[in-house]
Design an enzyme around this catalytic site. Structure first.
Site, mmCIF file in Angstrom:
data_model
loop_
_atom_site.group_PDB
_atom_site.id
_atom_site.type_symbol
_atom_site.label_atom_id
_atom_site.label_comp_id
_atom_site.label_asym_id
_atom_site.label_seq_id
_atom_site.Cartn_x
_atom_site.Cartn_y
_atom_site.Cartn_z
ATOM 1 N N ASP A 1 -32.627 10.265 50.496
ATOM 2 C CA ASP A 1 -33.805 10.053 51.331
ATOM 3 C C ASP A 1 -34.392 11.403 51.711
ATOM 4 O O ASP A 1 -33.692 12.423 51.720
ATOM 5 C CB ASP A 1 -33.400 9.282 52.598
ATOM 6 C CG ASP A 1 -34.576 8.866 53.454
ATOM 7 O OD1 ASP A 1 -35.695 8.753 52.923
ATOM 8 O OD2 ASP A 1 -34.373 8.650 54.668
ATOM 9 N N HIS A 2 -35.671 11.411 52.008
ATOM 10 C CA HIS A 2 -36.336 12.618 52.493
ATOM 11 C C HIS A 2 -36.225 12.709 54.017
ATOM 12 O O HIS A 2 -36.411 11.710 54.717
ATOM 13 C CB HIS A 2 -37.824 12.603 52.122
ATOM 14 C CG HIS A 2 -38.103 12.938 50.700
ATOM 15 N ND1 HIS A 2 -39.009 12.248 49.932
ATOM 16 C CD2 HIS A 2 -37.601 13.909 49.887
ATOM 17 C CE1 HIS A 2 -39.060 12.773 48.716
ATOM 18 N NE2 HIS A 2 -38.211 13.785 48.668
ATOM 19 N N TYR B 1 -38.832 7.761 55.247
ATOM 20 C CA TYR B 1 -38.838 6.374 54.781
ATOM 21 C C TYR B 1 -38.899 6.272 53.270
ATOM 22 O O TYR B 1 -39.602 5.432 52.714
ATOM 23 C CB TYR B 1 -39.999 5.592 55.435
ATOM 24 C CG TYR B 1 -40.219 5.999 56.862
ATOM 25 C CD1 TYR B 1 -39.226 5.785 57.827
ATOM 26 C CD2 TYR B 1 -41.381 6.643 57.262
ATOM 27 C CE1 TYR B 1 -39.394 6.200 59.139
ATOM 28 C CE2 TYR B 1 -41.564 7.060 58.571
ATOM 29 C CZ TYR B 1 -40.564 6.843 59.506
ATOM 30 O OH TYR B 1 -40.744 7.262 60.797
ATOM 31 N N HIS B 2 -38.110 7.115 52.598
ATOM 32 C CA HIS B 2 -38.086 7.134 51.136
ATOM 33 C C HIS B 2 -36.677 6.894 50.588
ATOM 34 O O HIS B 2 -36.233 7.612 49.694
ATOM 35 C CB HIS B 2 -38.594 8.484 50.618
ATOM 36 C CG HIS B 2 -40.006 8.792 50.959
ATOM 37 N ND1 HIS B 2 -40.539 10.075 50.892
ATOM 38 C CD2 HIS B 2 -41.035 7.993 51.368
ATOM 39 C CE1 HIS B 2 -41.808 10.052 51.254
ATOM 40 N NE2 HIS B 2 -42.131 8.803 51.544
ATOM 41 N N PRO B 3 -35.936 5.885 51.061
ATOM 42 C CA PRO B 3 -34.592 5.677 50.524
ATOM 43 C C PRO B 3 -34.630 5.195 49.079
ATOM 44 O O PRO B 3 -35.429 4.334 48.719
ATOM 45 C CB PRO B 3 -33.996 4.612 51.455
ATOM 46 C CG PRO B 3 -35.191 3.856 51.960
ATOM 47 C CD PRO B 3 -36.282 4.881 52.090
#
Length: 542
Positions: free
Chosen positions: A292-293, A473-475
């Site tokens: 994630d980011h 919110y980039h899982p």
């Protein structure tokens, strides 16, 4: 029991694309299951409304991670779309394909057919870029708007800062060279959100061979031996089964896809046995490889009016609302993430390692009348710089916590667990220092709000990042694509290793995290997957 050719589990960014492409020829019966409900809601359709859906349990799974050592044992809130369109209905609308090297790295891991030259045509087949003058490049389904002319005038300071730093100001981040500063392109159509449901699912639902079941929570995949034959789901308190004669396709997202596999007996055998779930396949990589980011923001008080001045007061909100209602223009018609870019923190690097956001607004999150928290602009002229390292090397995991498919999983992102990730944080903050000290930004800045990155040493930077950083919110990666069944879940055709008639198609299959926003590459993955699925169907014809 109803029978279909294909069952698609999840009507999110990937599932909507699959519903469209698999049904397009009219030959295949397609069932789409979505745990959420309708996306026809005001705060979904209005672009800036995602601040209102951020905590709305009616459209949002509202996941939360376990305490993370790398973030001083804090938890992290993970909104995920539980609605038609999935997270494409509640995201910040930024559309970015990724850097070419992101996909070349997928190919170099053994995933033949997933290099940049392979995936670029897939993007181009569904993208419809709309220029600032409203001219559309083609008739493809997904509208992606250039809204530079409507952006807040603070963009001019950012453009000047780029020049001072010797960085290209790039008006088309999805063009041939995505590197540099520039305006973000967003998924809107004439000022209204264009989600995956709008672009792909609605055209599909006009066909006789597509059936959508909403509020249908998939609880278990059905197997005969090692072959997936269908799915069990709960809808309005009733448990139903549906069968698939060709394939079951799990497109529930980077959280829910590995959960469903584990609940169905596909995952690490020790985990399944602990929860008394019959093991269909010991697949140790299910739920692993979570990436994630992480980003942090720095706030400033401006010398000139910003969006705060337009949107803080109720009169300002009313005026913006009238402008949007009458013209589909103004701040409500776009994302707060207006400018940003992809840059190298060192000249020695071969590709950008940092994503930037420059927002003409600052905001606080507060509760209103004991309801869910909502974002509201601050009562002063403000702007934000944010950064996220592009390619984190930390890896986490996701595991079910019981055999109850309605229980939330244990999410362990394991943020900042490598020296490389710590070094990237320091490099990113140093870059923000340089940016904030350009003549353009010093002219814009009236006051630096605490914490002041320019006053921090490296230890301070890391300490502050651990305290304040949050997910972007980039899982991805929890059902990763690869050639080794012990370290990946699906093969390069997205079939689950060791099983028949079962694929996973969504962001969970990313072997590594792409450098920027993940919505665009997720739709690309689904578009390419549809080609693979239909090609397999053609080969199976007598």
């Amino acid at each position: 029991m109803a029978e279909f050719d294909y069952i698609v589990i999840g009507a999110g960014s990937a599932g909507c694309v699959l519903a469209d492409k698999l049904s397009e020829n009219g030959l295949h019966r397609v069932l789409v299951l979505e745990a959420g409900g309708s996306d026809r809601k005001f705060w979904i359709k209005i672009p800036i409304g995602y601040g209102r859906t951020f905590h709305d349990e009616n459209v949002n799974w509202r996941y939360e991670t376990s305490p993370c050592k790398g973030l001083n044992d804090q938890t992290s809130y993970w909104p995920r779309g539980k609605v038609l369109g999935g997270s494409s209905s509640i995201n910040a609308l930024c559309y970015f394909r990724g850097l070419p090297a992101d996909f070349d790295s997928w190919r170099d891991l053994g995933n033949i057919g997933w290099g940049w030259e392979d995936v670029l045509p897939q993007f181009q087949r569904f993208e419809r870029f709309v220029n600032v003058d409203g001219v559309e490049e083609n008739t493809n389904p997904l509208h992606i708007s250039h809204v530079y002319e409507d952006m807040h005038p603070l963009k001019d300071y950012f453009k000047r800062a780029a020049s001072e730093l010797g960085v290209t100001y790039n008006h088309h981040m999805n063009g041939p060279n995505p590197e540099g500063f520039g305006p973000y392109q967003i998924t809107t159509k004439k000022g209204v959100r264009c989600s995956a449901a709008d672009a792909f699912l609605r055209p599909a639902l006009k066909r006789h061979n597509v059936r959508l079941e909403s509020h249908a929570h998939a609880t278990r995949l059905l197997f005969e031996g090692n072959t997936a034959i269908g799915v069990e789901y709960t809808q309005n308190g009733v448990t139903t089964r549906a069968l698939a004669s060709r394939e079951v396709i799990v497109s529930a997202g980077a959280v829910n896809s590995p959960m469903l596999l584990q609940q169905s007996g596909v995952g690490p055998a020790s985990l399944l046995q602990r929860h008394r779930i019959d093991v269909i396949l010991d697949s140790p990589a299910v739920g692993e490889n979570l990436q994630d980011h992480l980003a942090v923001s720095y706030s400033y008080i401006a010398n000139v009016p910003t969006l705060n001045d337009e949107l803080h007061s109720w009169t300002g909100k009313l005026w913006a609302g009238m402008k949007y209602t009458l013209l589909r223009k103004g701040p409500l018609s776009m994302s707060v993430n207006q400018n940003g870019g992809f840059v190298r923190t060192s000249d020695d690097l071969k590709q950008p390692d940092l994503q930037l956001y420059f927002n003409p607004i600052t905001y606080s999150i507060r509760e209103e009348n004991n309801k869910q928290p909502a974002m509201n602009p601050d009562p002063y002229s403000g702007f934000i710089f944010s950064f996220q390292p592009c390619r984190p090397t930390s890896r986490g995991r996701l595991q079910i916590t019981s055999s109850n498919p309605f229980d939330k999983p244990k999410i362990e992102p394991n943020y900042l667990s490598t020296d490389k990730d710590i070094a990237d944080v320091i490099a990113g903050a140093r870059y923000i220092k340089r940016l904030s000290q350009t003549t353009a930004m010093r002219e814009l800045t009236k006051e630096v709000l605490e914490p002041n990155v320019s006053a921090m040493n490296d230890d301070d930077i890391v300490s502050d990042f651990r305290r304040r950083a949050g997910t972007v919110y980039h899982p991805v990666g929890t059902c990763s694509m690869g050639i080794d069944a012990h370290t990946s879940v699906v093969d390069p055709t997205l079939r689950v290793h060791g099983l028949k008639q079962l694929r996973v198609v969504d962001a969970s299959v990313f072997p590594t995290l792409t450098s920027g926003n993940t919505n665009a590459p997720t739709m690309m993955v689904a578009h390419k997957a549809a080609d693979l699925i239909l090609a397999a169907a053609d080969r199976s014809k007598p």
